[in-house]
Design a protein around this motif. Structure first.
Motif, PDB file in Angstrom:
ATOM      1  N   PHE A 220       0.825  -0.868  -0.269  1.00 63.48           N
ATOM      2  CA  PHE A 220      -0.130   0.209  -0.313  1.00 63.48           C
ATOM      3  C   PHE A 220       0.397   1.413  -0.073  1.00 63.48           C
ATOM      4  O   PHE A 220       0.924   2.283   1.011  1.00 63.48           O
ATOM      5  CB  PHE A 220      -0.574  -0.013   0.975  1.00 63.48           C
ATOM      6  CG  PHE A 220      -1.815  -1.355   1.811  1.00 63.48           C
ATOM      7  CD1 PHE A 220      -2.595  -1.260   0.810  1.00 63.48           C
ATOM      8  CD2 PHE A 220      -1.684  -2.467   2.512  1.00 63.48           C
ATOM      9  CE1 PHE A 220      -3.783  -1.965   0.588  1.00 63.48           C
ATOM     10  CE2 PHE A 220      -2.315  -2.897   2.475  1.00 63.48           C
ATOM     11  CZ  PHE A 220      -3.615  -2.965   1.590  1.00 63.48           C
TER      12      PHE A 220
ATOM     13  N   GLY B  32       1.417   4.093  -1.347  1.00 65.31           N
ATOM     14  CA  GLY B  32       0.553   5.959  -1.704  1.00 65.31           C
ATOM     15  C   GLY B  32       1.879   6.632  -2.191  1.00 65.31           C
ATOM     16  O   GLY B  32       2.198   5.288  -3.432  1.00 65.31           O
TER      17      GLY B  32
ATOM     18  N   SER C 127      -3.193   0.716  -5.207  1.00 64.22           N
ATOM     19  CA  SER C 127      -4.190   1.002  -6.800  1.00 64.22           C
ATOM     20  C   SER C 127      -4.650   2.882  -7.211  1.00 64.22           C
ATOM     21  O   SER C 127      -5.851   3.299  -7.900  1.00 64.22           O
ATOM     22  CB  SER C 127      -5.247   0.313  -6.285  1.00 64.22           C
ATOM     23  OG  SER C 127      -5.704   0.668  -5.325  1.00 64.22           O
TER      24      SER C 127
ATOM     25  N   SER D 154       1.277   0.827   5.173  1.00 66.71           N
ATOM     26  CA  SER D 154       0.821   1.393   5.868  1.00 66.71           C
ATOM     27  C   SER D 154      -0.861   1.569   5.172  1.00 66.71           C
ATOM     28  O   SER D 154      -1.117   1.660   3.568  1.00 66.71           O
ATOM     29  CB  SER D 154       1.139   3.202   5.919  1.00 66.71           C
ATOM     30  OG  SER D 154      -0.531   3.477   7.071  1.00 66.71           O
ATOM     31  N   PRO D 155      -1.802   0.424   5.525  1.00 61.45           N
ATOM     32  CA  PRO D 155      -3.089   0.469   4.979  1.00 61.45           C
ATOM     33  C   PRO D 155      -4.106   0.747   5.164  1.00 61.45           C
ATOM     34  O   PRO D 155      -3.392   2.253   6.053  1.00 61.45           O
ATOM     35  CB  PRO D 155      -3.234  -1.442   5.209  1.00 61.45           C
ATOM     36  CG  PRO D 155      -2.826  -1.459   7.171  1.00 61.45           C
ATOM     37  CD  PRO D 155      -1.920  -0.663   6.560  1.00 61.45           C
ATOM     38  N   PRO D 156      -5.084   1.396   4.209  1.00 60.04           N
ATOM     39  CA  PRO D 156      -5.979   2.427   4.500  1.00 60.04           C
ATOM     40  C   PRO D 156      -6.756   2.562   5.593  1.00 60.04           C
ATOM     41  O   PRO D 156      -7.147   1.203   5.979  1.00 60.04           O
ATOM     42  CB  PRO D 156      -6.823   2.138   3.355  1.00 60.04           C
ATOM     43  CG  PRO D 156      -6.242   0.752   2.189  1.00 60.04           C
ATOM     44  CD  PRO D 156      -5.787   0.164   3.217  1.00 60.04           C
TER      45      PRO D 156
HETATM   46  C1  LIG Z   1      -2.259   4.960   4.604  1.00 61.62           C
HETATM   47  S1  LIG Z   1      -2.277   5.047   2.787  1.00 61.62           S
HETATM   48  C2  LIG Z   1      -0.578   4.696   2.545  1.00 61.62           C
HETATM   49  C3  LIG Z   1       0.467   5.732   2.544  1.00 61.62           C
HETATM   50  C4  LIG Z   1       1.829   6.181   2.568  1.00 61.62           C
HETATM   51  N1  LIG Z   1       2.561   5.366   3.637  1.00 61.62           N
HETATM   52  C5  LIG Z   1       2.064   7.410   1.416  1.00 61.62           C
HETATM   53  O1  LIG Z   1       3.425   7.276   1.992  1.00 61.62           O
HETATM   54  O2  LIG Z   1       1.697   7.622   0.745  1.00 61.62           O
HETATM   55  C6  LIG Z   1      -2.958   3.832   1.901  1.00 61.62           C
HETATM   56  C7  LIG Z   1      -3.048   3.745   0.590  1.00 61.62           C
HETATM   57  O3  LIG Z   1      -3.276   2.192   0.107  1.00 61.62           O
HETATM   58  C8  LIG Z   1      -4.322   2.436  -0.913  1.00 61.62           C
HETATM   59  N2  LIG Z   1      -5.135   1.027  -1.599  1.00 61.62           N
HETATM   60  C9  LIG Z   1      -6.366   0.861  -0.893  1.00 61.62           C
HETATM   61  N3  LIG Z   1      -6.814  -0.336  -1.363  1.00 61.62           N
HETATM   62  C10 LIG Z   1      -6.103  -0.252  -2.110  1.00 61.62           C
HETATM   63  C11 LIG Z   1      -5.433  -1.506  -2.623  1.00 61.62           C
HETATM   64  N4  LIG Z   1      -6.642  -2.896  -2.876  1.00 61.62           N
HETATM   65  N5  LIG Z   1      -4.549  -2.200  -3.491  1.00 61.62           N
HETATM   66  C12 LIG Z   1      -3.819  -1.349  -3.826  1.00 61.62           C
HETATM   67  N6  LIG Z   1      -3.832  -0.378  -3.276  1.00 61.62           N
HETATM   68  C13 LIG Z   1      -4.713   0.120  -1.885  1.00 61.62           C
HETATM   69  C14 LIG Z   1      -5.094   4.042  -1.139  1.00 61.62           C
HETATM   70  O4  LIG Z   1      -4.262   4.323  -2.605  1.00 61.62           O
HETATM   71  C15 LIG Z   1      -3.916   4.354  -0.571  1.00 61.62           C
HETATM   72  O5  LIG Z   1      -2.387   5.066  -1.060  1.00 61.62           O
END
Ligand SMILES: C[S@@+](CC[C@H](N)C(=O)[O-])C[C@H]1O[C@@H](n2cnc3c(N)ncnc32)[C@H](O)[C@@H]1O
Length: 351
Positions: free
Chosen positions: A5, A7, A27, A199-201
């Motif tokens: 994840f 971001g 994504s 860091s997941p959503p």
């Molecule tokens: C908490 S943010 C991560 C932030 C990251 N640590 C940064 O420095 O920007 C969670 C991320 O999970 C992504 N996300 C959510 N569902 C996803 C999936 N099924 N596959 C890949 N990424 C996913 C979101 O697009 C988001 O960018």
């Protein structure tokens, strides 16, 4: 180092600084475009040259968005330049200089007006998320805030100097635009990982895509807020969220070495989820990960935490934790038997 994840690629950039091979998956097209720029080698000169070449090649952009939001958000000549750069980068953003240029413009697209030379291309705006058009237009109109003409190349040059003037360790790795729940996101890696840092959503946070609608437009998306949740972990129910995360942790496990360590920074909007740690640990457990440590990472509020980007307009804070886990059978983890003891455990470190 793997981040499923990733971001904007914070962990991938840290891996680069430590000369570690790294893979980031996300994504969100905006996150991926920014993260990719953290794994290129370029220079301010080649970035500026790339921008000037596009502005020469695309003299008349085919597509300029219309409507009062756009009239109030950007001075006409700034919007014109942005559209020319958008078109040129949509046609080709492959070279390191163009990858860097694209991320620089994404970063400069909206933000506060500052004293001195402007750092952002927009009228007065938040920096971390794009405002909704109707709200923003009313805000600017009520205050008589007209968008100022900004020298786009000058903004690009100053940002390129800030981010690309220094020699950094050679990047080893890639960023993939993919859904981490899908097996294909982890295909053809050619390596297994010892470290997973991610860091997941945050539970209850569904706005990663709509909050970035303006940047997403620059990448070729629609010129209106995109509320779709395609490719995003579902928040439809607690059970669905746990199940989706569990699938990702399983995919991650499949590409890890037996002694791999997974570190997850996690939080939740408190009024939405009473027990975020329980929820996260449940998702790890179903995928065969055992907890080895839980450390409080503090609460949002000082403006520097990741969670501070999410709490805007909400009265409740987000508490963040770092959860350390190892693969089942490695002999280094433990599985809590009774969830209610978690909050005490998390600060006592296996007391
Ligand atoms: C908490 S943010 C991560 C932030 C990251 N640590 C940064 O420095 O920007 C969670 C991320 O999970 C992504 N996300 C959510 N569902 C996803 C999936 N099924 N596959 C890949 N990424 C996913 C979101 O697009 C988001 O960018």
């Amino acid at each position: 180092m793997l981040d499923p994840f990733c971001g904007r690629g914070t962990t991938n950039f840290a891996a680069r600084m430590l000369a570690l091979p790294t893979l980031g998956i996300d994504s969100s097209p905006v996150g991926v475009a920014v993260a990719r720029a953290k794994l290129v080698d370029s220079s301010p000169r080649s970035i500026l040259r790339a921008a000037a070449t596009i502005l020469t090649d695309v003299a008349e952009p085919k597509d300029i968005p219309q409507g009062s939001f756009w009239e109030w958000a950007y001075a006409p000549e700034v919007l014109q330049s942005m559209c020319r750069l958008r078109e040129g980068l949509m046609a080709n953003a492959k070279s390191p200089a163009r990858t860097a240029l694209r991320a620089i413009i994404l970063g400069a697209m909206h933000g506060p007006r500052t004293k001195g030379a402007p750092s952002y291309l927009s009228n007065q705006c938040p920096r971390t998320y794009a405002p909704k058009p109707r709200y923003a237009t009313a805000f600017w109109q009520e205050r008589g805030l007209r968008p100022e003409p900004v020298d786009v190349l000058d903004v690009i040059e100053r940002r390129a100097d800030r981010y690309f003037a220094h020699r950094l360790p050679k990047p080893i790795g890639a960023i993939r635009l993919a859904d981490s729940r899908e097996r294909s996101a982890f295909a053809r890696l050619g390596r297994r990982f010892r470290w997973v840092i991610t860091s997941p959503p945050y539970y209850g946070m569904r706005t990663y895509i709509p909050d970035q609608w303006l940047r997403n437009w620059f990448l070729g998306g629609p010129s209106a807020v995109d509320y779709s949740q395609t490719g995003q972990v579902t928040h439809a129910s607690r059970a669905a969220f746990v199940s989706d995360l569990g699938v990702v942790w399983q995919r991650v496990s499949d590409v890890c070495l037996p002694d791999a360590t997974l570190v997850v920074r996690f939080g939740a909007i408190q009024d939405r989820a009473a027990a975020p740690l329980e929820l996260l640990c449940e998702s790890l457990g179903v995928a065969g990960w055992e907890i080895s440590d839980v450390v409080s990472a503090g609460s949002a509020g000082d403006g520097r935490r990741q969670a501070d980007h999410f709490v805007r307009g909400r009265s409740t804070a987000i508490t963040e934790h770092d959860i350390w886990a190892t693969r089942r059978g490695s002999g280094r983890g433990w599985l809590p038997q009774r969830w209610p003891c978690w909050p005490r455990r998390c600060c006592k470190h296996k007391a």
